[in-house]
Scaffold this motif. Structure first.
Motif, PDB file in Angstrom:
ATOM      1  N   TYR A 148       0.839  -1.194   0.000  1.00 13.41           N
ATOM      2  CA  TYR A 148       0.000   0.000   0.000  1.00 13.41           C
ATOM      3  C   TYR A 148       0.876   1.248   0.000  1.00 13.41           C
ATOM      4  O   TYR A 148       1.804   1.367   0.812  1.00 13.41           O
ATOM      5  N   PHE A 149       0.569   2.177  -0.920  1.00 14.74           N
ATOM      6  CA  PHE A 149       1.272   3.446  -1.006  1.00 14.74           C
ATOM      7  C   PHE A 149       0.270   4.555  -0.681  1.00 14.74           C
ATOM      8  O   PHE A 149      -0.727   4.725  -1.380  1.00 14.74           O
ATOM      9  N   SER A 150       0.528   5.302   0.363  1.00 10.45           N
ATOM     10  CA  SER A 150      -0.453   6.272   0.839  1.00 10.45           C
ATOM     11  C   SER A 150      -0.533   7.498  -0.063  1.00 10.45           C
ATOM     12  O   SER A 150       0.463   7.942  -0.632  1.00 10.45           O
ATOM     13  N   THR A 151      -1.762   8.038  -0.212  1.00 12.13           N
ATOM     14  CA  THR A 151      -1.984   9.327  -0.857  1.00 12.13           C
ATOM     15  C   THR A 151      -3.011  10.082  -0.010  1.00 12.13           C
ATOM     16  O   THR A 151      -3.606   9.530   0.917  1.00 12.13           O
ATOM     17  N   LEU A 152      -3.261  11.327  -0.338  1.00 20.27           N
ATOM     18  CA  LEU A 152      -4.253  12.124   0.382  1.00 20.27           C
ATOM     19  C   LEU A 152      -5.656  11.558   0.232  1.00 20.27           C
ATOM     20  O   LEU A 152      -6.543  11.846   1.039  1.00 20.27           O
ATOM     21  N   PHE A 153      -5.875  10.742  -0.799  1.00 22.19           N
ATOM     22  CA  PHE A 153      -7.223  10.298  -1.145  1.00 22.19           C
ATOM     23  C   PHE A 153      -7.416   8.789  -1.008  1.00 22.19           C
ATOM     24  O   PHE A 153      -8.377   8.234  -1.521  1.00 22.19           O
ATOM     25  N   GLY A 154      -6.503   8.126  -0.336  1.00 27.97           N
ATOM     26  CA  GLY A 154      -6.567   6.674  -0.220  1.00 27.97           C
ATOM     27  C   GLY A 154      -5.272   6.056  -0.722  1.00 27.97           C
ATOM     28  O   GLY A 154      -4.331   6.764  -1.107  1.00 27.97           O
ATOM     29  N   ASP A 155      -5.218   4.748  -0.730  1.00 30.91           N
ATOM     30  CA  ASP A 155      -3.977   4.049  -1.072  1.00 30.91           C
ATOM     31  C   ASP A 155      -3.941   3.584  -2.527  1.00 30.91           C
ATOM     32  O   ASP A 155      -4.943   3.119  -3.066  1.00 30.91           O
ATOM     33  N   ILE A 156      -2.757   3.708  -3.125  1.00 34.36           N
ATOM     34  CA  ILE A 156      -2.444   2.956  -4.339  1.00 34.36           C
ATOM     35  C   ILE A 156      -2.020   1.565  -3.873  1.00 34.36           C
ATOM     36  O   ILE A 156      -1.236   1.437  -2.928  1.00 34.36           O
ATOM     37  N   ILE A 157      -2.556   0.530  -4.502  1.00 37.22           N
ATOM     38  CA  ILE A 157      -2.282  -0.836  -4.041  1.00 37.22           C
ATOM     39  C   ILE A 157      -1.607  -1.642  -5.143  1.00 37.22           C
ATOM     40  O   ILE A 157      -2.108  -1.720  -6.261  1.00 37.22           O
ATOM     41  N   ASP A 158      -0.473  -2.232  -4.813  1.00 36.59           N
ATOM     42  CA  ASP A 158       0.151  -3.228  -5.682  1.00 36.59           C
ATOM     43  C   ASP A 158      -0.192  -4.604  -5.119  1.00 36.59           C
ATOM     44  O   ASP A 158       0.253  -4.970  -4.025  1.00 36.59           O
ATOM     45  N   HIS A 159      -1.027  -5.351  -5.855  1.00 41.93           N
ATOM     46  CA  HIS A 159      -1.374  -6.697  -5.399  1.00 41.93           C
ATOM     47  C   HIS A 159      -0.157  -7.614  -5.499  1.00 41.93           C
ATOM     48  O   HIS A 159       0.684  -7.469  -6.386  1.00 41.93           O
ATOM     49  N   ALA A 160      -0.084  -8.541  -4.563  1.00 38.80           N
ATOM     50  CA  ALA A 160       1.040  -9.478  -4.532  1.00 38.80           C
ATOM     51  C   ALA A 160       1.246 -10.118  -5.897  1.00 38.80           C
ATOM     52  O   ALA A 160       0.282 -10.480  -6.577  1.00 38.80           O
ATOM     53  N   PRO A 161       2.498 -10.260  -6.329  1.00 37.10           N
ATOM     54  CA  PRO A 161       2.749 -10.777  -7.676  1.00 37.10           C
ATOM     55  C   PRO A 161       2.396 -12.248  -7.819  1.00 37.10           C
ATOM     56  O   PRO A 161       2.485 -13.032  -6.876  1.00 37.10           O
ATOM     57  N   VAL A 162       1.984 -12.598  -9.036  1.00 40.71           N
ATOM     58  CA  VAL A 162       1.817 -13.988  -9.435  1.00 40.71           C
ATOM     59  C   VAL A 162       2.970 -14.286 -10.388  1.00 40.71           C
ATOM     60  O   VAL A 162       3.158 -13.572 -11.371  1.00 40.71           O
TER      61      VAL A 162
END
Length: 228
Positions: A148-162
């Motif tokens: 999770y990468f925080s921003t003022l408006f919620g998180d950018i999410i990188d889902h676990a890699p496959v």
């Protein structure tokens, strides 16, 4: 190159990605006896933007960024009073030889957001891949391996890699993100380095309301309706 994942703009450069997230709030006025004679009122708009930069650390500075699979759609823009028409759109963007023996491919994910695949050709070293994020971005992960990468408006999410062998997607390889300060890298279990491997994370942007509705409706004495 860039893509509009409203309300997030994503810009792709040779150095990395920039996420620009904008939220617009428009004040909806109530009834005002002192409104202007022509029936109009002033509306106040507040615009807030947050920007997150991701840099490919120690990557090939001469990397080729190649668009692939032209879309049927095209776009028109007005920039500084100049009209730019019939701009092509593409379905895939490839960073060719971003690291020795490693390409990165970006496509649109079927469920929204951006999917990126790291293609590791035989002999490539995944430990070379490092993604450095803006210093003001808080980075965390969960028990499922999502980042999770925080921003003022919620998180950018990188889902676990496959991760899997390119020749057989059913032959999976254990993989996970590693976080060290503001740098994210990837860790793979032992695998056959004579084969091509695909590491396949998926990024989604903050789930923020998109303003695609009427802000204010007014009618005049003649029965005309005014919609903003």
């Amino acid at each position: 190159f860039g893509t509009d994942e409203s309300p997030t703009m994503i810009y792709f450069t040779k150095n990395g990605l920039t996420y620009s997230i904008t939220k617009t709030e428009i004040e909806k006025p109530g009834y005002d006896e002192n409104e202007k004679e022509d029936g109009t009122e002033e509306h106040k708009a507040t615009v807030k933007t947050d920007i997150v930069h991701m840099q490919w650390l120690n990557a090939n500075t001469d990397v080729k960024v190649i668009p692939i699979e032209t879309s049927n759609a095209y776009y028109n823009y007005s920039v500084a009073g100049k009209n730019i028409s019939h701009v092509n759109a593409y379905k895939k963007l490839v960073y060719q030889n971003l690291y020795p023996g490693i390409d990165v491919e970006y496509v649109f994910h079927a469920k929204g957001g951006i999917e990126y695949s790291l293609i590791l050709y035989p002999g490539a070293d995944i430990s070379k891949v490092k993604m450095k994020y803006s210093g003001n971005t808080d980075i965390s992960n969960d028990e499922n391996g999502n980042v999770y990468f925080s921003t003022l408006f919620g998180d950018i999410i990188d889902h676990a890699p496959v991760t899997y062998y390119q020749s057989n997607a059913n032959n999976s390889i254990s993989s996970k993100f590693k976080i060290e300060g503001n740098i994210v890298s990837l860790d793979l279990a032992a695998y056959d380095k004579t084969k091509t491997v695909v590491v396949d994370p998926w990024t989604v942007m903050p789930n923020m309301p998109v303003y695609n509705s009427v802000f204010y409706i007014k009618s005049d004495a003649l029965g005309n309706a005014y919609i903003y």
